[in-house]
Design a protein around this motif. Structure first.
Motif, PDB file in Angstrom:
ATOM      1  N   LEU A 192       0.779  -0.877  -0.047  1.00 24.51           N
ATOM      2  CA  LEU A 192       0.021  -0.057   0.137  1.00 24.51           C
ATOM      3  C   LEU A 192       0.828   1.275   0.103  1.00 24.51           C
ATOM      4  CD1 LEU A 192      -2.378  -1.256   2.825  1.00 24.51           C
ATOM      5  CD2 LEU A 192      -2.691  -1.097   0.366  1.00 24.51           C
ATOM      6  N   PHE A 193       0.504   2.372  -0.828  1.00 25.99           N
ATOM      7  CA  PHE A 193       1.554   3.375  -0.911  1.00 25.99           C
ATOM      8  C   PHE A 193       0.517   4.623  -1.107  1.00 25.99           C
ATOM      9  CE2 PHE A 193       1.425   2.145  -5.240  1.00 25.99           C
ATOM     10  CZ  PHE A 193       1.554   3.128  -6.041  1.00 25.99           C
ATOM     11  N   THR A 194       1.393   5.808  -1.156  1.00 22.65           N
ATOM     12  CA  THR A 194       0.781   6.965  -1.765  1.00 22.65           C
ATOM     13  C   THR A 194       2.258   7.671  -2.146  1.00 22.65           C
ATOM     14  OG1 THR A 194       1.423   8.256   0.583  1.00 22.65           O
ATOM     15  CG2 THR A 194      -0.760   7.596   0.048  1.00 22.65           C
ATOM     16  N   ASP A 195       2.197   8.751  -3.149  1.00 24.48           N
ATOM     17  CA  ASP A 195       3.207   9.256  -3.670  1.00 24.48           C
ATOM     18  C   ASP A 195       2.690  10.676  -4.121  1.00 24.48           C
ATOM     19  OD1 ASP A 195       2.622   9.478  -6.820  1.00 24.48           O
ATOM     20  OD2 ASP A 195       1.435   7.728  -6.032  1.00 24.48           O
ATOM     21  N   ALA A 196       3.689  11.381  -4.801  1.00 25.32           N
ATOM     22  CA  ALA A 196       3.317  12.885  -4.974  1.00 25.32           C
ATOM     23  C   ALA A 196       2.188  12.977  -5.829  1.00 25.32           C
ATOM     24  CB  ALA A 196       4.545  13.403  -5.740  1.00 25.32           C
ATOM     25  N   THR A 197       1.514  11.957  -6.568  1.00 25.20           N
ATOM     26  CA  THR A 197       0.443  12.148  -7.330  1.00 25.20           C
ATOM     27  C   THR A 197      -0.880  12.096  -6.490  1.00 25.20           C
ATOM     28  OG1 THR A 197      -0.010  10.075  -7.893  1.00 25.20           O
ATOM     29  CG2 THR A 197       1.337  11.559  -9.332  1.00 25.20           C
ATOM     30  N   SER A 198      -0.708  11.766  -5.187  1.00 26.31           N
ATOM     31  CA  SER A 198      -2.051  11.475  -4.475  1.00 26.31           C
ATOM     32  C   SER A 198      -2.562  12.530  -4.117  1.00 26.31           C
ATOM     33  CB  SER A 198      -1.521  10.641  -3.049  1.00 26.31           C
ATOM     34  OG  SER A 198      -0.794   9.330  -3.514  1.00 26.31           O
ATOM     35  N   GLY A 199      -3.973  12.531  -4.307  1.00 26.14           N
ATOM     36  CA  GLY A 199      -4.596  13.764  -4.061  1.00 26.14           C
ATOM     37  C   GLY A 199      -4.550  14.774  -5.217  1.00 26.14           C
ATOM     38  N   ALA A 229     -16.554   1.377   2.714  1.00 28.56           N
ATOM     39  CA  ALA A 229     -15.483   0.575   2.579  1.00 28.56           C
ATOM     40  C   ALA A 229     -14.480   0.818   3.887  1.00 28.56           C
ATOM     41  CB  ALA A 229     -14.590   0.699   1.199  1.00 28.56           C
ATOM     42  N   THR A 230     -13.861  -0.021   4.174  1.00 28.95           N
ATOM     43  CA  THR A 230     -13.082  -0.096   5.402  1.00 28.95           C
ATOM     44  C   THR A 230     -11.471  -0.232   5.142  1.00 28.95           C
ATOM     45  OG1 THR A 230     -13.150  -2.492   5.952  1.00 28.95           O
ATOM     46  CG2 THR A 230     -14.806  -1.098   6.897  1.00 28.95           C
ATOM     47  N   CYS A 231     -11.056   0.243   4.209  1.00 28.22           N
ATOM     48  CA  CYS A 231      -9.921   0.024   3.426  1.00 28.22           C
ATOM     49  C   CYS A 231      -8.615   0.322   4.400  1.00 28.22           C
ATOM     50  CB  CYS A 231      -9.628   0.767   2.095  1.00 28.22           C
ATOM     51  SG  CYS A 231     -10.761   0.180   0.790  1.00 28.22           S
ATOM     52  N   PRO A 232      -7.493  -0.327   4.262  1.00 31.81           N
ATOM     53  CA  PRO A 232      -6.503   0.008   5.083  1.00 31.81           C
ATOM     54  C   PRO A 232      -5.537   1.476   4.428  1.00 31.81           C
ATOM     55  CG  PRO A 232      -5.853  -1.889   3.820  1.00 31.81           C
ATOM     56  CD  PRO A 232      -7.206  -1.891   3.469  1.00 31.81           C
ATOM     57  N   LEU A 233      -5.072   2.029   5.355  1.00 32.48           N
ATOM     58  CA  LEU A 233      -3.979   3.065   4.571  1.00 32.48           C
ATOM     59  C   LEU A 233      -2.587   2.627   4.888  1.00 32.48           C
ATOM     60  CD1 LEU A 233      -5.725   6.172   6.565  1.00 32.48           C
ATOM     61  CD2 LEU A 233      -6.307   5.191   4.303  1.00 32.48           C
ATOM     62  N   PRO A 234      -1.595   3.163   3.996  1.00 36.12           N
ATOM     63  CA  PRO A 234      -0.485   2.553   3.882  1.00 36.12           C
ATOM     64  C   PRO A 234       0.323   3.157   5.383  1.00 36.12           C
ATOM     65  CG  PRO A 234      -1.035   3.968   1.934  1.00 36.12           C
ATOM     66  CD  PRO A 234      -1.851   4.130   3.029  1.00 36.12           C
ATOM     67  N   PRO A 235       1.250   2.195   5.631  1.00 40.19           N
ATOM     68  CA  PRO A 235       2.258   2.517   6.792  1.00 40.19           C
ATOM     69  C   PRO A 235       2.915   3.767   6.324  1.00 40.19           C
ATOM     70  CG  PRO A 235       3.168   0.741   5.701  1.00 40.19           C
ATOM     71  CD  PRO A 235       1.689   0.985   5.136  1.00 40.19           C
ATOM     72  N   ALA A 236       3.490   4.694   7.296  1.00 39.64           N
ATOM     73  CA  ALA A 236       4.057   5.999   7.176  1.00 39.64           C
ATOM     74  C   ALA A 236       5.225   5.900   6.032  1.00 39.64           C
ATOM     75  CB  ALA A 236       4.154   6.468   8.356  1.00 39.64           C
ATOM     76  N   GLU A 237       6.035   4.749   6.398  1.00 38.33           N
ATOM     77  CA  GLU A 237       7.196   4.702   5.649  1.00 38.33           C
ATOM     78  C   GLU A 237       6.896   4.499   4.080  1.00 38.33           C
ATOM     79  OE1 GLU A 237       6.705   0.565   7.547  1.00 38.33           O
ATOM     80  OE2 GLU A 237       6.392   2.425   7.981  1.00 38.33           O
ATOM     81  N   ASN A 238       5.537   4.141   3.605  1.00 39.99           N
ATOM     82  CA  ASN A 238       5.314   3.866   2.403  1.00 39.99           C
ATOM     83  C   ASN A 238       4.658   5.206   1.490  1.00 39.99           C
ATOM     84  OD1 ASN A 238       6.074   1.294   2.993  1.00 39.99           O
ATOM     85  ND2 ASN A 238       4.101   0.216   2.029  1.00 39.99           N
ATOM     86  N   ARG A 239       5.117   6.106   2.034  1.00 45.35           N
ATOM     87  CA  ARG A 239       4.682   7.527   1.299  1.00 45.35           C
ATOM     88  C   ARG A 239       6.040   7.814   0.607  1.00 45.35           C
ATOM     89  NH1 ARG A 239       2.336   9.738   7.276  1.00 45.35           N
ATOM     90  NH2 ARG A 239       0.702   8.468   7.545  1.00 45.35           N
ATOM     91  N   LEU A 240       5.793   7.571  -0.922  1.00 46.67           N
ATOM     92  CA  LEU A 240       6.801   7.717  -1.433  1.00 46.67           C
ATOM     93  C   LEU A 240       6.984   9.399  -1.890  1.00 46.67           C
ATOM     94  CD1 LEU A 240       6.437   4.882  -4.117  1.00 46.67           C
ATOM     95  CD2 LEU A 240       7.965   4.996  -2.005  1.00 46.67           C
ATOM     96  N   PRO A 241       8.098   9.864  -1.652  1.00 50.58           N
ATOM     97  CA  PRO A 241       8.376  11.269  -2.043  1.00 50.58           C
ATOM     98  C   PRO A 241       8.617  11.608  -3.714  1.00 50.58           C
ATOM     99  CG  PRO A 241      10.485  10.447  -1.482  1.00 50.58           C
ATOM    100  CD  PRO A 241       9.570   9.066  -1.398  1.00 50.58           C
ATOM    101  N   VAL A 242       8.089  10.602  -4.638  1.00 49.92           N
ATOM    102  CA  VAL A 242       8.319  10.966  -5.946  1.00 49.92           C
ATOM    103  C   VAL A 242       6.732  10.729  -6.598  1.00 49.92           C
ATOM    104  CG1 VAL A 242      10.611  10.055  -6.112  1.00 49.92           C
ATOM    105  CG2 VAL A 242       8.613   8.372  -6.334  1.00 49.92           C
ATOM    106  N   ALA A 243       6.586  11.162  -7.871  1.00 45.21           N
ATOM    107  CA  ALA A 243       5.390  11.101  -8.627  1.00 45.21           C
ATOM    108  C   ALA A 243       5.264   9.929  -9.176  1.00 45.21           C
ATOM    109  CB  ALA A 243       5.241  12.227  -9.328  1.00 45.21           C
ATOM    110  N   ILE A 244       4.458   8.845  -8.987  1.00 42.96           N
ATOM    111  CA  ILE A 244       4.257   7.523  -9.630  1.00 42.96           C
ATOM    112  C   ILE A 244       3.257   7.921 -10.765  1.00 42.96           C
ATOM    113  CG2 ILE A 244       3.737   5.415  -9.498  1.00 42.96           C
ATOM    114  CD1 ILE A 244       6.376   5.811  -8.124  1.00 42.96           C
ATOM    115  N   GLU A 245       3.612   8.436 -11.772  1.00 41.36           N
ATOM    116  CA  GLU A 245       2.404   8.785 -12.902  1.00 41.36           C
ATOM    117  C   GLU A 245       2.248   7.398 -14.063  1.00 41.36           C
ATOM    118  OE1 GLU A 245       4.646  12.051 -14.588  1.00 41.36           O
ATOM    119  OE2 GLU A 245       3.344  13.494 -13.506  1.00 41.36           O
TER     120      GLU A 245
END
Length: 273
Positions: free
Chosen positions: A199-206, A245-261
């Motif tokens: 699970l992750f987020t990145d610079a495109t999230s939001g 839905a009750t989806c899990p969020l990513p752990p803090a370390e999985n917030r990538l500082p790059v844009a995954i386009e």
């Protein structure tokens, strides 16, 4: 490599991605998929009735119980049930699907809580669905990494799309990789059939992709730990489409500082285009 061979490889890559994308959309929009959910009902020891499911529901130390009124019937594991039916104690992230007319009544446990989540084929979210926007597939986003197992799985608590809810996963390891020469890593959770799930987020999230999370399934690592991360297959979780839905969020370390386009974008149901 000839231009013809390169074009053929690119066409095969695109066709494989299209197969994945179509399968994702088919599961989501299935008659009893996540778009068919009409309610998220939290159970406790108080008997409760819901407008989109038959019976009166409660839970306790012995598990989930439904009391069906005269004329009401559920089909559980192919067997019609009437009156009081005991589903028993449901394991975390487990569930039972009970059939009611053309609907499915999901009875499940999420974050330590028992829930009832009816799924009706005529749910407005499902009938209005027109597909999920996505980036065009590009081989540059399929990168080779290395899986580094932990000495022992690490219990990892993450938040959820539902405020106050938490999920706990036993993370077996992390995946290290590079993007444009930048070293990155993601904590991995167990997937099905020996696969890994990140699970992750990145610079495109939001911005162009859903703010809370995306998910990527990795095939089982090779004997030397080699694993492929194909971000073209970064998928939305159900919470990207519905608040039920009750989806899990990513752990803090999985917030990538790059844009995954790459991968799926913000759904139209959330204002995407």
């Amino acid at each position: 490599m000839t231009t013809e061979a390169t074009t053929t490889d690119r066409d095969a890559f695109t066709e494989s991605w299209l197969d994945w994308y179509r399968a994702q959309e088919a599961r989501l929009a299935a008659p009893h998929g996540f778009l068919a959910i009409t309610g998220l009902h939290w159970l406790d020891d108080r008997p409760q009735r819901f407008p989109d499911a038959p019976g009166t529901w409660r839970t306790g130390p012995e598990g989930v119980v439904v009391d069906l009124d005269d004329g009401e019937e559920l089909v559980v594991d192919g067997t019609p049930v009437r009156g009081a039916h005991h589903f028993g104690v449901i394991p975390e992230r487990g569930g039972v699907d009970a059939v009611w007319k053309d609907a499915v009544i999901e009875v499940a446990r999420r974050g330590g809580h028992d829930i009832v989540r009816p799924r009706h084929p005529d749910a407005p979210l499902r009938t209005a669905f027109t597909g999920t926007p996505a980036y065009s597939p590009d081989p540059r986003w399929a990168v080779t990494g290395r899986y580094i197992p932990f000495d022992t799985p690490r219990p990892t608590t993450v938040g959820a799309a539902v405020e106050g809810l938490e999920h706990v996963y036993d993370a077996p390891g992390r995946v290290e990789f590079e993007l444009d020469g930048r070293p990155l890593s993601l904590t991995a959770f167990p997937g099905r059939g020996g696969r890994l799930m990140v699970l992750f987020t990145d610079a495109t999230s939001g911005v162009t992709t859903y703010a809370a999370n995306r998910s990527l399934t990795l095939e089982p690592p090779a004997a030397d730990g080699t694993v492929v991360l194909d971000f073209n297959r970064a998928a939305n979780l159900p919470c990207a489409y519905t608040d039920l839905a009750t989806c899990p969020l990513p752990p803090a370390e999985n917030r990538l500082p790059v844009a995954i386009e790459a991968g799926q974008k913000i759904p139209r149901e959330r204002g995407g285009s």
